[in-house]
Scaffold this motif. Structure first.
Motif, PDB file in Angstrom:
ATOM      1  N   GLY A 115       0.807  -1.210   0.000  1.00 20.96           N
ATOM      2  CA  GLY A 115       0.000   0.000   0.000  1.00 20.96           C
ATOM      3  C   GLY A 115       0.839   1.259   0.000  1.00 20.96           C
ATOM      4  N   GLN A 116       2.081   1.148  -0.491  1.00 24.13           N
ATOM      5  CA  GLN A 116       3.013   2.270  -0.471  1.00 24.13           C
ATOM      6  C   GLN A 116       3.416   2.675  -1.890  1.00 24.13           C
ATOM      7  OE1 GLN A 116       4.169   3.892   2.341  1.00 24.13           O
ATOM      8  NE2 GLN A 116       2.759   2.614   3.524  1.00 24.13           N
ATOM      9  N   LEU A 117       3.815   3.927  -2.016  1.00 29.89           N
ATOM     10  CA  LEU A 117       4.444   4.409  -3.241  1.00 29.89           C
ATOM     11  C   LEU A 117       5.949   4.271  -3.076  1.00 29.89           C
ATOM     12  CD1 LEU A 117       2.357   7.642  -3.963  1.00 29.89           C
ATOM     13  CD2 LEU A 117       2.446   5.608  -5.420  1.00 29.89           C
ATOM     14  N   GLU A 118       6.580   3.499  -3.952  1.00 23.90           N
ATOM     15  CA  GLU A 118       8.023   3.304  -3.909  1.00 23.90           C
ATOM     16  C   GLU A 118       8.696   4.272  -4.870  1.00 23.90           C
ATOM     17  OE1 GLU A 118       8.706  -0.725  -4.956  1.00 23.90           O
ATOM     18  OE2 GLU A 118       8.033  -1.528  -3.028  1.00 23.90           O
ATOM     19  N   LEU A 119       9.724   4.950  -4.398  1.00 20.23           N
ATOM     20  CA  LEU A 119      10.463   5.875  -5.250  1.00 20.23           C
ATOM     21  C   LEU A 119      11.324   5.102  -6.244  1.00 20.23           C
ATOM     22  CD1 LEU A 119      11.538   8.506  -2.577  1.00 20.23           C
ATOM     23  CD2 LEU A 119       9.844   8.816  -4.393  1.00 20.23           C
ATOM     24  N   LEU A 120      11.410   5.613  -7.461  1.00 21.46           N
ATOM     25  CA  LEU A 120      12.224   5.021  -8.521  1.00 21.46           C
ATOM     26  C   LEU A 120      13.335   5.991  -8.899  1.00 21.46           C
ATOM     27  CD1 LEU A 120       9.333   3.832 -10.882  1.00 21.46           C
ATOM     28  CD2 LEU A 120      10.535   2.440  -9.196  1.00 21.46           C
ATOM     29  N   SER A 121      14.462   5.460  -9.284  1.00 18.94           N
ATOM     30  CA  SER A 121      15.552   6.315  -9.746  1.00 18.94           C
ATOM     31  C   SER A 121      15.239   6.848 -11.139  1.00 18.94           C
ATOM     32  CB  SER A 121      16.859   5.523  -9.792  1.00 18.94           C
ATOM     33  OG  SER A 121      16.793   4.521 -10.800  1.00 18.94           O
ATOM     34  N   ARG A 166      17.994  -1.960  -9.876  1.00 16.74           N
ATOM     35  CA  ARG A 166      17.701  -0.574 -10.229  1.00 16.74           C
ATOM     36  C   ARG A 166      16.643   0.058  -9.339  1.00 16.74           C
ATOM     37  NH1 ARG A 166      17.653   0.475 -16.739  1.00 16.74           N
ATOM     38  NH2 ARG A 166      19.803  -0.088 -17.158  1.00 16.74           N
ATOM     39  N   ILE A 167      15.648  -0.730  -8.916  1.00 21.64           N
ATOM     40  CA  ILE A 167      14.516  -0.085  -8.254  1.00 21.64           C
ATOM     41  C   ILE A 167      14.571  -0.144  -6.738  1.00 21.64           C
ATOM     42  CG2 ILE A 167      13.060  -0.653 -10.222  1.00 21.64           C
ATOM     43  CD1 ILE A 167      11.619  -2.659  -8.512  1.00 21.64           C
ATOM     44  N   THR A 168      15.514  -0.878  -6.161  1.00 19.80           N
ATOM     45  CA  THR A 168      15.577  -0.927  -4.705  1.00 19.80           C
ATOM     46  C   THR A 168      16.464   0.187  -4.165  1.00 19.80           C
ATOM     47  OG1 THR A 168      17.397  -2.511  -4.864  1.00 19.80           O
ATOM     48  CG2 THR A 168      15.186  -3.402  -4.566  1.00 19.80           C
ATOM     49  N   GLY A 169      16.291   0.462  -2.877  1.00 23.29           N
ATOM     50  CA  GLY A 169      17.158   1.419  -2.211  1.00 23.29           C
ATOM     51  C   GLY A 169      16.784   2.863  -2.408  1.00 23.29           C
ATOM     52  N   ASN A 170      15.603   3.134  -2.981  1.00 22.59           N
ATOM     53  CA  ASN A 170      15.202   4.513  -3.212  1.00 22.59           C
ATOM     54  C   ASN A 170      14.197   5.021  -2.183  1.00 22.59           C
ATOM     55  OD1 ASN A 170      16.585   5.162  -5.863  1.00 22.59           O
ATOM     56  ND2 ASN A 170      15.491   3.294  -6.411  1.00 22.59           N
ATOM     57  N   GLY A 171      13.678   4.131  -1.338  1.00 23.81           N
ATOM     58  CA  GLY A 171      12.795   4.551  -0.266  1.00 23.81           C
ATOM     59  C   GLY A 171      11.337   4.618  -0.670  1.00 23.81           C
ATOM     60  N   HIS A 172      10.502   4.992   0.288  1.00 24.73           N
ATOM     61  CA  HIS A 172       9.069   5.113   0.076  1.00 24.73           C
ATOM     62  C   HIS A 172       8.648   6.574   0.179  1.00 24.73           C
ATOM     63  CE1 HIS A 172       9.494   0.869   1.315  1.00 24.73           C
ATOM     64  NE2 HIS A 172       8.458   0.666   0.520  1.00 24.73           N
ATOM     65  N   VAL A 173       7.475   6.845  -0.364  1.00 22.03           N
ATOM     66  CA  VAL A 173       6.921   8.193  -0.298  1.00 22.03           C
ATOM     67  C   VAL A 173       6.281   8.395   1.069  1.00 22.03           C
ATOM     68  CG1 VAL A 173       5.140   9.724  -1.212  1.00 22.03           C
ATOM     69  CG2 VAL A 173       6.549   8.355  -2.778  1.00 22.03           C
ATOM     70  N   ASN A 174       6.747   9.401   1.788  1.00 25.34           N
ATOM     71  CA  ASN A 174       6.144   9.792   3.059  1.00 25.34           C
ATOM     72  C   ASN A 174       6.462  11.262   3.302  1.00 25.34           C
ATOM     73  OD1 ASN A 174       8.809   9.898   4.299  1.00 25.34           O
ATOM     74  ND2 ASN A 174       8.703   7.654   4.381  1.00 25.34           N
ATOM     75  N   ALA A 175       6.017  11.766   4.435  1.00 24.93           N
ATOM     76  CA  ALA A 175       6.199  13.191   4.722  1.00 24.93           C
ATOM     77  C   ALA A 175       7.669  13.582   4.811  1.00 24.93           C
ATOM     78  CB  ALA A 175       5.473  13.551   6.017  1.00 24.93           C
ATOM     79  N   LYS A 176       8.561  12.611   5.086  1.00 26.61           N
ATOM     80  CA  LYS A 176       9.983  12.910   5.203  1.00 26.61           C
ATOM     81  C   LYS A 176      10.684  12.931   3.847  1.00 26.61           C
ATOM     82  CE  LYS A 176      10.519  11.003   9.878  1.00 26.61           C
ATOM     83  NZ  LYS A 176      11.226   9.999  10.719  1.00 26.61           N
ATOM     84  N   ARG A 219      -3.253  12.045   1.197  1.00 29.97           N
ATOM     85  CA  ARG A 219      -3.806  12.925   2.235  1.00 29.97           C
ATOM     86  C   ARG A 219      -2.797  13.120   3.358  1.00 29.97           C
ATOM     87  NH1 ARG A 219      -5.945  13.007   7.068  1.00 29.97           N
ATOM     88  NH2 ARG A 219      -5.534  10.786   7.382  1.00 29.97           N
ATOM     89  N   GLN A 220      -2.153  12.022   3.765  1.00 32.26           N
ATOM     90  CA  GLN A 220      -1.196  12.097   4.869  1.00 32.26           C
ATOM     91  C   GLN A 220       0.023  12.951   4.515  1.00 32.26           C
ATOM     92  OE1 GLN A 220      -0.245   8.063   5.853  1.00 32.26           O
ATOM     93  NE2 GLN A 220      -2.242   7.623   6.783  1.00 32.26           N
ATOM     94  N   THR A 221       0.457  12.882   3.268  1.00 33.81           N
ATOM     95  CA  THR A 221       1.650  13.627   2.864  1.00 33.81           C
ATOM     96  C   THR A 221       1.329  15.055   2.446  1.00 33.81           C
ATOM     97  OG1 THR A 221       1.428  12.744   0.621  1.00 33.81           O
ATOM     98  CG2 THR A 221       2.888  11.557   2.130  1.00 33.81           C
ATOM     99  N   GLY A 222       0.051  15.366   2.244  1.00 33.36           N
ATOM    100  CA  GLY A 222      -0.329  16.717   1.863  1.00 33.36           C
ATOM    101  C   GLY A 222      -0.005  17.071   0.426  1.00 33.36           C
ATOM    102  N   MET A 223       0.236  16.065  -0.418  1.00 32.65           N
ATOM    103  CA  MET A 223       0.554  16.353  -1.817  1.00 32.65           C
ATOM    104  C   MET A 223      -0.678  16.852  -2.566  1.00 32.65           C
ATOM    105  SD  MET A 223       3.077  13.226  -3.026  1.00 32.65           S
ATOM    106  CE  MET A 223       1.957  11.902  -2.561  1.00 32.65           C
ATOM    107  N   ALA A 224      -0.468  17.796  -3.471  1.00 35.82           N
ATOM    108  CA  ALA A 224      -1.516  18.157  -4.417  1.00 35.82           C
ATOM    109  C   ALA A 224      -1.598  17.053  -5.468  1.00 35.82           C
ATOM    110  CB  ALA A 224      -1.206  19.494  -5.076  1.00 35.82           C
TER     111      ALA A 224
END
Length: 447
Positions: free
Chosen positions: A58-64, A117-127, A155-160
């Motif tokens: 249920g997370q957004l994973e960051l991609l390089s 390529r896709i690991t190690g980039n973290g997840h989308v959160n307020a930080k 909603r939690q991250t406040g993104m438009a």
């Protein structure tokens, strides 16, 4: 020129559909997602990150950026790669462990390359996401995302939220949908999108009208709506000469219909029309060339076209046409026909004009707009009107020549560079009040 503060506004672009359909030839919405990502990658002055949604977490994973470039440039063969190859890191690891046979060594190598390529980039959160970020959803999240989890995360991250709406087929024409639960999932996605999105860009005026009507029927809020027309990428021939698949066709001897064969595209009308022509014109009947794959509820019309002795000699079906073949078919047809019942845009209509060929299409949904006032538009249920319009262009060459002169004089193709520039402008100006919206507060609570 935009202010530098606006240009530096962070953008998070969702590439989930490109991950989900890795290894498949790009078409439709997938092609659009990749084109918009290319536009962002072509602007090094912008602050852009890419992500994908993992349904398992249920997370957004960051991609390089290198992963993003790989995804949008990938032109794989779906027969050599498994659907959803990069759906999640967990899936990839499991596939690597289970692929023990020697013949899958290439597969394990490819998966490992993607994994690195896709690991190690973290997840989308307020930080990890700075304030004021615009989250761009250019695919259809109802298919690839858990809509509830996705919008709770935004909603939690406040993104438009900037989203693109291509059509509302599952809602306005559920009879054209193959999978039973698609309509319910799509409806829920649209309900949540109407509540949470700061801006929704519709690809046609008809789609925008349908979206407003749906919101009003459900007493849902209507966010900021814009129209964002697609770019037109013309199939180009890579070599001179005639592709092998069209060797039996003489130039300017046939009428062309491009698009998958399914119940919504209304090929049944073309069968009835060409049956009438065959009965009345005999050997003088021009051939109908249908270039498109086999889709939902296509068996009956395909069987009629292939087995009706009156029609079969006058119809050619090409199910796997290359870009070279499609370009040759457009260039050398008399004109095109596209009797679809409903479209979000109607790309074959615009493509026909781009090749200088007149199109007879439906007067419904977005197809008149896709024809830019240069196509003939008719009721898709009126066989007699289609017979009359097609007959005129066959029997009166001067009428067809005049249509082609009008196209040459008036049609101006909108490129993907044009569409990409407008897309970026709309994204950067989305929900400017989001800078002041604290993470975790809903839009109804923000000021």
């Amino acid at each position: 020129m935009m202010a530098s503060a606006t240009q530096n506004r962070p953008i998070l672009f969702d590439l989930t559909l490109s991950c989900h359909r890795l290894g498949e030839p790009p078409d439709g919405i997938l092609r659009c997602e990749r084109q918009y990502a290319r536009a962002l990658l072509g602007r090094p002055d912008l602050s852009v990150k890419f992500c994908r949604f993992d349904k398992k977490t249920g997370q957004l994973e960051l991609l390089s950026r290198s992963t993003a470039k790989m995804l949008i440039s990938y032109a794989g063969n779906k027969n050599r790669h498994r659907r959803g190859l990069a759906k999640s890191v967990g899936d990839i690891v499991e596939l690597m462990r289970s692929s023990q046979e020697r013949r899958y060594r290439w597969f394990r190598w490819g998966i490992g390359r993607i994994l690195r390529r896709i690991t190690g980039n973290g997840h989308v959160n307020a930080k990890t996401i700075p304030p004021g970020t615009v989250y761009v959803l250019s695919g259809v999240a109802g298919e690839t995302h858990d809509s509830e989890a996705l919008f709770e995360l935004t909603r939690q991250t406040g993104m438009a939220i900037f989203a693109i709406c291509y059509d509302l087929i599952p809602i306005v024409h559920p009879e054209f949908i193959q999978i039973n639960d698609v309509t319910a999932r799509f409806r829920r996605y649209m309900e949540l999108l109407l509540v949470h999105a700061d801006r929704i860009a519709c690809i046609s005026d008809a789609t925008r009208t349908d979206l407003v009507a749906f919101a009003q029927s459900e007493t849902m809020p209507v966010p900021d709506l814009t129209t964002l027309l697609l770019g037109l990428e013309i199939p180009r021939r890579s070599a001179a000469g005639r592709p092998d698949i069209v060797q039996d066709l003489a130039p300017r001897s046939y009428v062309l219909c491009v698009g998958n064969i399914n119940i919504r595209k209304n090929h049944a009308l073309l069968y009835r029309v060409w049956r009438r022509f065959a009965a009345e014109r005999g050997e003088q009947t021009p051939r109908l060339v249908i270039a498109g794959g086999k889709g939902w509820h296509a068996d009956d019309v395909i069987e009629n076209l292939l087995n009706d002795r009156l029609v079969t000699d006058h119809v050619v079906m090409i199910h796997q046409a290359s870009d070279d073949a499609i370009a040759w078919l457009y260039e050398n047809c008399l004109f095109t026909v596209y009797p679809s019942f409903y479209e979000g845009w109607g790309l074959p209509v615009s493509e026909s004009l781009a090749f200088g060929r007149h199109c007879i299409t439906s007067a419904t949904s977005s197809m008149p707009q896709a024809g830019f006032g240069l196509a003939t538009t008719l009721d898709p249920d009126d066989d007699e009107a289609w017979i009359a319009a097609i007959s005129e262009l066959i029997d009166e060459p001067q009428a067809l020549e005049e249509q082609e002169r009008q196209i040459e004089a008036r049609f101006k193709r909108r490129t993907w560079d044009d569409a990409g520039a407008e897309f970026i402008e709309q994204v950067l100006s989305t929900g400017n009040d989001a800078h002041a919206r604290p993470a975790g507060r809903s839009k109804s609570q923000s000021t």
